[in-house]
Design a protein around this motif. Sequence first.
Motif, PDB file in Angstrom:
ATOM      1  N   VAL A 263       4.441  -1.175  46.570  1.00  0.00           N
ATOM      2  CA  VAL A 263       5.638  -1.094  45.746  1.00  0.00           C
ATOM      3  C   VAL A 263       5.754   0.354  45.290  1.00  0.00           C
ATOM      4  O   VAL A 263       4.811   0.905  44.733  1.00  0.00           O
ATOM      5  CB  VAL A 263       5.537  -2.048  44.532  1.00  0.00           C
ATOM      6  CG1 VAL A 263       6.696  -1.832  43.582  1.00  0.00           C
ATOM      7  CG2 VAL A 263       5.501  -3.487  45.002  1.00  0.00           C
TER       8      VAL A 263
ATOM      9  N   THR B 183      14.839   1.815  40.344  1.00  0.00           N
ATOM     10  CA  THR B 183      14.989   1.505  41.759  1.00  0.00           C
ATOM     11  C   THR B 183      13.596   1.380  42.364  1.00  0.00           C
ATOM     12  O   THR B 183      12.728   2.218  42.126  1.00  0.00           O
ATOM     13  CB  THR B 183      15.784   2.614  42.465  1.00  0.00           C
ATOM     14  OG1 THR B 183      17.093   2.651  41.912  1.00  0.00           O
ATOM     15  CG2 THR B 183      15.859   2.383  43.962  1.00  0.00           C
ATOM     16  N   THR B 184      13.374   0.327  43.156  1.00  0.00           N
ATOM     17  CA  THR B 184      12.048   0.044  43.712  1.00  0.00           C
ATOM     18  C   THR B 184      12.154  -0.321  45.184  1.00  0.00           C
ATOM     19  O   THR B 184      13.076  -1.017  45.589  1.00  0.00           O
ATOM     20  CB  THR B 184      11.397  -1.127  42.942  1.00  0.00           C
ATOM     21  OG1 THR B 184      11.356  -0.803  41.553  1.00  0.00           O
ATOM     22  CG2 THR B 184      10.001  -1.422  43.444  1.00  0.00           C
ATOM     23  N   TRP B 185      11.179   0.140  45.970  1.00  0.00           N
ATOM     24  CA  TRP B 185      11.040  -0.286  47.365  1.00  0.00           C
ATOM     25  C   TRP B 185       9.830  -1.201  47.460  1.00  0.00           C
ATOM     26  O   TRP B 185       8.743  -0.852  47.011  1.00  0.00           O
ATOM     27  CB  TRP B 185      10.851   0.904  48.299  1.00  0.00           C
ATOM     28  CG  TRP B 185      12.133   1.589  48.619  1.00  0.00           C
ATOM     29  CD1 TRP B 185      12.636   2.703  48.025  1.00  0.00           C
ATOM     30  CD2 TRP B 185      13.080   1.195  49.605  1.00  0.00           C
ATOM     31  NE1 TRP B 185      13.843   3.026  48.583  1.00  0.00           N
ATOM     32  CE2 TRP B 185      14.139   2.115  49.555  1.00  0.00           C
ATOM     33  CE3 TRP B 185      13.143   0.152  50.522  1.00  0.00           C
ATOM     34  CZ2 TRP B 185      15.243   2.027  50.397  1.00  0.00           C
ATOM     35  CZ3 TRP B 185      14.240   0.061  51.359  1.00  0.00           C
ATOM     36  CH2 TRP B 185      15.275   0.996  51.288  1.00  0.00           C
TER      37      TRP B 185
ATOM     38  N   GLU C  57       8.104   2.526  42.961  1.00  0.00           N
ATOM     39  CA  GLU C  57       9.121   2.411  41.915  1.00  0.00           C
ATOM     40  C   GLU C  57       9.464   3.808  41.405  1.00  0.00           C
ATOM     41  O   GLU C  57       8.591   4.559  40.987  1.00  0.00           O
ATOM     42  CB  GLU C  57       8.550   1.559  40.784  1.00  0.00           C
ATOM     43  CG  GLU C  57       9.511   1.284  39.670  1.00  0.00           C
ATOM     44  CD  GLU C  57       8.891   0.342  38.646  1.00  0.00           C
ATOM     45  OE1 GLU C  57       9.089   0.592  37.445  1.00  0.00           O
ATOM     46  OE2 GLU C  57       8.209  -0.623  39.039  1.00  0.00           O
TER      47      GLU C  57
ATOM     48  N   HIS D   3      14.956  -9.486  41.048  1.00  0.00           N
ATOM     49  CA  HIS D   3      14.268  -9.391  42.334  1.00  0.00           C
ATOM     50  C   HIS D   3      12.910 -10.067  42.217  1.00  0.00           C
ATOM     51  O   HIS D   3      12.376 -10.236  41.122  1.00  0.00           O
ATOM     52  CB  HIS D   3      14.119  -7.930  42.779  1.00  0.00           C
ATOM     53  CG  HIS D   3      13.438  -7.063  41.774  1.00  0.00           C
ATOM     54  ND1 HIS D   3      14.121  -6.383  40.800  1.00  0.00           N
ATOM     55  CD2 HIS D   3      12.125  -6.798  41.567  1.00  0.00           C
ATOM     56  CE1 HIS D   3      13.260  -5.716  40.056  1.00  0.00           C
ATOM     57  NE2 HIS D   3      12.040  -5.944  40.494  1.00  0.00           N
TER      58      HIS D   3
ATOM     59  N   GLU E 176       8.544  -3.844  57.425  1.00  0.00           N
ATOM     60  CA  GLU E 176       9.881  -3.857  56.828  1.00  0.00           C
ATOM     61  C   GLU E 176       9.785  -3.543  55.338  1.00  0.00           C
ATOM     62  O   GLU E 176       8.760  -3.799  54.706  1.00  0.00           O
ATOM     63  CB  GLU E 176      10.553  -5.223  57.015  1.00  0.00           C
ATOM     64  CG  GLU E 176      10.790  -5.570  58.469  1.00  0.00           C
ATOM     65  CD  GLU E 176      11.399  -6.944  58.657  1.00  0.00           C
ATOM     66  OE1 GLU E 176      12.187  -7.095  59.603  1.00  0.00           O
ATOM     67  OE2 GLU E 176      11.087  -7.872  57.874  1.00  0.00           O
ATOM     68  N   ALA E 177      10.854  -2.985  54.812  1.00  0.00           N
ATOM     69  CA  ALA E 177      10.908  -2.632  53.391  1.00  0.00           C
ATOM     70  C   ALA E 177      12.208  -3.167  52.800  1.00  0.00           C
ATOM     71  O   ALA E 177      13.258  -3.076  53.423  1.00  0.00           O
ATOM     72  CB  ALA E 177      10.835  -1.117  53.221  1.00  0.00           C
ATOM     73  N   ALA E 178      12.109  -3.720  51.608  1.00  0.00           N
ATOM     74  CA  ALA E 178      13.281  -4.241  50.902  1.00  0.00           C
ATOM     75  C   ALA E 178      13.563  -3.363  49.691  1.00  0.00           C
ATOM     76  O   ALA E 178      12.653  -3.023  48.935  1.00  0.00           O
ATOM     77  CB  ALA E 178      13.034  -5.679  50.444  1.00  0.00           C
ATOM     78  N   LEU E 179      14.813  -3.011  49.507  1.00  0.00           N
ATOM     79  CA  LEU E 179      15.234  -2.233  48.341  1.00  0.00           C
ATOM     80  C   LEU E 179      15.533  -3.188  47.199  1.00  0.00           C
ATOM     81  O   LEU E 179      16.313  -4.125  47.353  1.00  0.00           O
ATOM     82  CB  LEU E 179      16.477  -1.409  48.678  1.00  0.00           C
ATOM     83  CG  LEU E 179      17.076  -0.622  47.512  1.00  0.00           C
ATOM     84  CD1 LEU E 179      16.097   0.430  47.018  1.00  0.00           C
ATOM     85  CD2 LEU E 179      18.388   0.017  47.947  1.00  0.00           C
ATOM     86  N   TRP E 180      14.889  -2.938  46.067  1.00  0.00           N
ATOM     87  CA  TRP E 180      15.158  -3.681  44.846  1.00  0.00           C
ATOM     88  C   TRP E 180      15.935  -2.746  43.935  1.00  0.00           C
ATOM     89  O   TRP E 180      15.350  -1.915  43.233  1.00  0.00           O
ATOM     90  CB  TRP E 180      13.862  -4.136  44.179  1.00  0.00           C
ATOM     91  CG  TRP E 180      13.142  -5.249  44.884  1.00  0.00           C
ATOM     92  CD1 TRP E 180      13.609  -6.042  45.876  1.00  0.00           C
ATOM     93  CD2 TRP E 180      11.807  -5.700  44.617  1.00  0.00           C
ATOM     94  NE1 TRP E 180      12.662  -6.955  46.243  1.00  0.00           N
ATOM     95  CE2 TRP E 180      11.542  -6.773  45.493  1.00  0.00           C
ATOM     96  CE3 TRP E 180      10.822  -5.311  43.736  1.00  0.00           C
ATOM     97  CZ2 TRP E 180      10.337  -7.453  45.508  1.00  0.00           C
ATOM     98  CZ3 TRP E 180       9.608  -5.992  43.743  1.00  0.00           C
ATOM     99  CH2 TRP E 180       9.368  -7.052  44.615  1.00  0.00           C
TER     100      TRP E 180
ATOM    101  N   ILE F  43       7.490  -2.621  50.188  1.00  0.00           N
ATOM    102  CA  ILE F  43       7.174  -2.248  51.569  1.00  0.00           C
ATOM    103  C   ILE F  43       6.085  -3.180  52.086  1.00  0.00           C
ATOM    104  O   ILE F  43       4.924  -3.070  51.687  1.00  0.00           O
ATOM    105  CB  ILE F  43       6.707  -0.778  51.633  1.00  0.00           C
ATOM    106  CG1 ILE F  43       7.763   0.128  50.996  1.00  0.00           C
ATOM    107  CG2 ILE F  43       6.403  -0.375  53.070  1.00  0.00           C
ATOM    108  CD1 ILE F  43       7.246   1.504  50.618  1.00  0.00           C
TER     109      ILE F  43
END
Length: 155
Positions: free
Chosen positions: A102, A54-56, A104, A89, A79-83, A58
Amino acid sequence: MEIRRFGVGNRRPDGPPGTTGVEGQLIHSDARGVIAELAFRKGGRIEPHDNPNTTWFICIEGGGLVLVGEEERRIAAGEAALWPAGLLHGALADYGPMRAFVVEFAGPDDSQIRGILEGIAKRLGPGEAGKAAKGEGRLAPRNADPARDREGEPT
Protein backbone atom coordinates in the motif's frame (compact mmCIF):
# COMPACT_ATOMS: atom_id res chain seq x y z
CA MET A 1 22.35 3.02 3.20
CA GLU A 2 19.23 2.03 5.07
CA ILE A 3 17.58 -1.38 4.79
CA ARG A 4 14.06 -2.02 6.09
CA ARG A 5 12.82 -5.52 6.77
CA PHE A 6 9.33 -6.71 5.96
CA GLY A 7 7.69 -10.04 5.19
CA VAL A 8 7.46 -13.19 7.30
CA GLY A 9 8.60 -12.60 10.88
CA ASN A 10 8.34 -8.82 10.64
CA ARG A 11 4.59 -8.28 10.34
CA ARG A 12 2.08 -7.33 13.02
CA PRO A 13 -1.74 -7.29 13.06
CA ASP A 14 -2.67 -3.95 11.57
CA GLY A 15 -5.27 -2.06 9.61
CA PRO A 16 -8.29 0.18 10.00
CA PRO A 17 -10.93 -0.79 12.58
CA GLY A 18 -12.66 -4.03 11.63
CA THR A 19 -9.67 -5.39 9.70
CA THR A 20 -9.37 -9.17 10.18
CA GLY A 21 -6.88 -11.76 8.95
CA VAL A 22 -4.35 -9.14 7.81
CA GLU A 23 -0.83 -8.59 9.07
CA GLY A 24 1.35 -5.72 7.94
CA GLN A 25 4.70 -4.07 8.21
CA LEU A 26 5.28 -0.36 7.86
CA ILE A 27 8.23 0.21 5.51
CA HIS A 28 8.24 4.02 5.38
CA SER A 29 6.21 6.87 6.83
CA ASP A 30 6.78 10.62 6.77
CA ALA A 31 4.91 13.81 5.84
CA ARG A 32 4.95 12.79 2.16
CA GLY A 33 3.24 9.44 2.62
CA VAL A 34 3.31 5.83 3.77
CA ILE A 35 4.51 2.54 2.28
CA ALA A 36 3.43 -0.72 3.92
CA GLU A 37 3.37 -4.42 3.09
CA LEU A 38 0.17 -6.34 3.88
CA ALA A 39 -0.34 -10.12 4.08
CA PHE A 40 -3.93 -11.39 3.95
CA ARG A 41 -4.88 -14.88 5.10
CA LYS A 42 -7.72 -16.54 3.18
CA GLY A 43 -10.80 -14.57 4.21
CA GLY A 44 -8.66 -11.67 5.44
CA ARG A 45 -10.23 -8.27 4.85
CA ILE A 46 -9.80 -4.56 5.18
CA GLU A 47 -13.29 -3.32 5.97
CA PRO A 48 -14.54 -0.46 3.80
CA HIS A 49 -13.34 2.88 5.14
CA ASP A 50 -12.38 6.25 3.71
CA ASN A 51 -9.17 8.20 3.93
CA PRO A 52 -8.19 11.79 3.02
CA ASN A 53 -5.16 10.51 1.07
CA THR A 54 -4.78 9.03 -2.41
CA THR A 55 -3.60 5.41 -2.08
CA TRP A 56 -2.40 2.66 -4.43
CA PHE A 57 -3.15 -0.95 -3.43
CA ILE A 58 -0.52 -3.01 -5.32
CA CYS A 59 -1.19 -6.76 -5.38
CA ILE A 60 2.08 -8.73 -5.60
CA GLU A 61 0.92 -12.25 -4.74
CA GLY A 62 -2.40 -14.10 -4.87
CA GLY A 63 -5.50 -12.05 -5.42
CA GLY A 64 -8.93 -11.14 -4.21
CA LEU A 65 -11.42 -8.31 -4.37
CA VAL A 66 -10.99 -4.56 -4.00
CA LEU A 67 -13.75 -2.07 -3.37
CA VAL A 68 -13.86 1.58 -4.37
CA GLY A 69 -17.10 3.41 -3.64
CA GLU A 70 -19.89 1.12 -4.84
CA GLU A 71 -17.66 -0.73 -7.33
CA GLU A 72 -16.12 -4.10 -6.46
CA ARG A 73 -13.50 -5.62 -8.78
CA ARG A 74 -11.23 -8.64 -8.81
CA ILE A 75 -7.49 -7.98 -8.44
CA ALA A 76 -4.55 -10.34 -9.03
CA ALA A 77 -0.78 -10.30 -8.63
CA GLY A 78 0.72 -7.72 -10.95
CA GLU A 79 -2.24 -5.34 -10.72
CA ALA A 80 -2.73 -2.14 -8.75
CA ALA A 81 -5.97 -0.48 -7.68
CA LEU A 82 -6.26 3.26 -7.09
CA TRP A 83 -8.08 4.20 -3.91
CA PRO A 84 -8.98 7.88 -4.44
CA ALA A 85 -9.02 10.23 -1.46
CA GLY A 86 -12.36 10.53 0.31
CA LEU A 87 -13.99 7.41 -1.19
CA LEU A 88 -14.84 4.22 0.69
CA HIS A 89 -12.36 1.47 -0.17
CA GLY A 90 -11.44 -1.98 1.08
CA ALA A 91 -10.00 -5.38 0.14
CA LEU A 92 -10.78 -9.07 0.64
CA ALA A 93 -8.72 -12.22 0.04
CA ASP A 94 -11.67 -14.44 -0.78
CA TYR A 95 -10.15 -17.63 -2.29
CA GLY A 96 -6.67 -17.74 -0.76
CA PRO A 97 -3.86 -15.62 0.67
CA MET A 98 -2.90 -12.30 -0.90
CA ARG A 99 0.09 -9.99 -0.44
CA ALA A 100 0.07 -6.33 -1.34
CA PHE A 101 1.95 -3.10 -0.93
CA VAL A 102 0.00 0.00 0.00
CA VAL A 103 1.48 3.33 -1.09
CA GLU A 104 -0.40 6.22 0.47
CA PHE A 105 0.37 9.79 -0.58
CA ALA A 106 -0.20 12.76 1.73
CA GLY A 107 -3.32 14.57 0.54
CA PRO A 108 -5.65 13.90 -2.37
CA ASP A 109 -3.16 14.90 -5.12
CA ASP A 110 0.07 16.78 -5.76
CA SER A 111 -1.45 20.29 -5.61
CA GLN A 112 0.44 21.09 -2.42
CA ILE A 113 3.84 20.79 -4.10
CA ARG A 114 3.08 21.88 -7.68
CA GLY A 115 4.37 25.41 -7.11
CA ILE A 116 7.64 24.12 -5.70
CA LEU A 117 8.39 21.99 -8.75
CA GLU A 118 7.09 24.41 -11.38
CA GLY A 119 9.65 25.08 -14.12
CA ILE A 120 10.21 28.59 -15.47
CA ALA A 121 11.80 29.30 -18.85
CA LYS A 122 14.54 31.93 -18.97
CA ARG A 123 13.66 35.03 -20.97
CA LEU A 124 16.43 36.11 -23.31
CA GLY A 125 17.26 39.79 -23.63
CA PRO A 126 17.94 41.64 -26.90
CA GLY A 127 20.88 40.11 -28.75
CA GLU A 128 20.86 36.99 -26.58
CA ALA A 129 18.81 34.92 -29.00
CA GLY A 130 21.39 32.28 -29.82
CA LYS A 131 21.49 30.23 -32.97
CA ALA A 132 21.82 26.51 -32.92
CA ALA A 133 25.35 25.50 -33.76
CA LYS A 134 25.79 23.97 -37.19
CA GLY A 135 26.04 20.23 -36.87
CA GLU A 136 29.16 18.47 -38.01
CA GLY A 137 29.35 15.08 -39.62
CA ARG A 138 28.05 13.28 -42.67
CA LEU A 139 25.68 10.50 -43.64
CA ALA A 140 26.98 6.97 -43.43
CA PRO A 141 27.95 5.54 -46.82
CA ARG A 142 25.17 3.63 -48.55
CA ASN A 143 25.62 -0.10 -49.02
CA ALA A 144 26.76 -0.75 -52.59
CA ASP A 145 25.08 -4.18 -52.75
CA PRO A 146 21.30 -3.66 -53.37
CA ALA A 147 20.59 -7.26 -52.31
CA ARG A 148 22.00 -6.50 -48.84
CA ASP A 149 19.74 -3.44 -48.54
CA ARG A 150 16.78 -5.79 -48.11
CA GLU A 151 18.57 -8.21 -45.80
CA GLY A 152 16.27 -9.28 -43.02
CA GLU A 153 13.14 -8.06 -44.85
CA PRO A 154 10.41 -10.59 -45.72
CA THR A 155 10.44 -11.64 -49.34
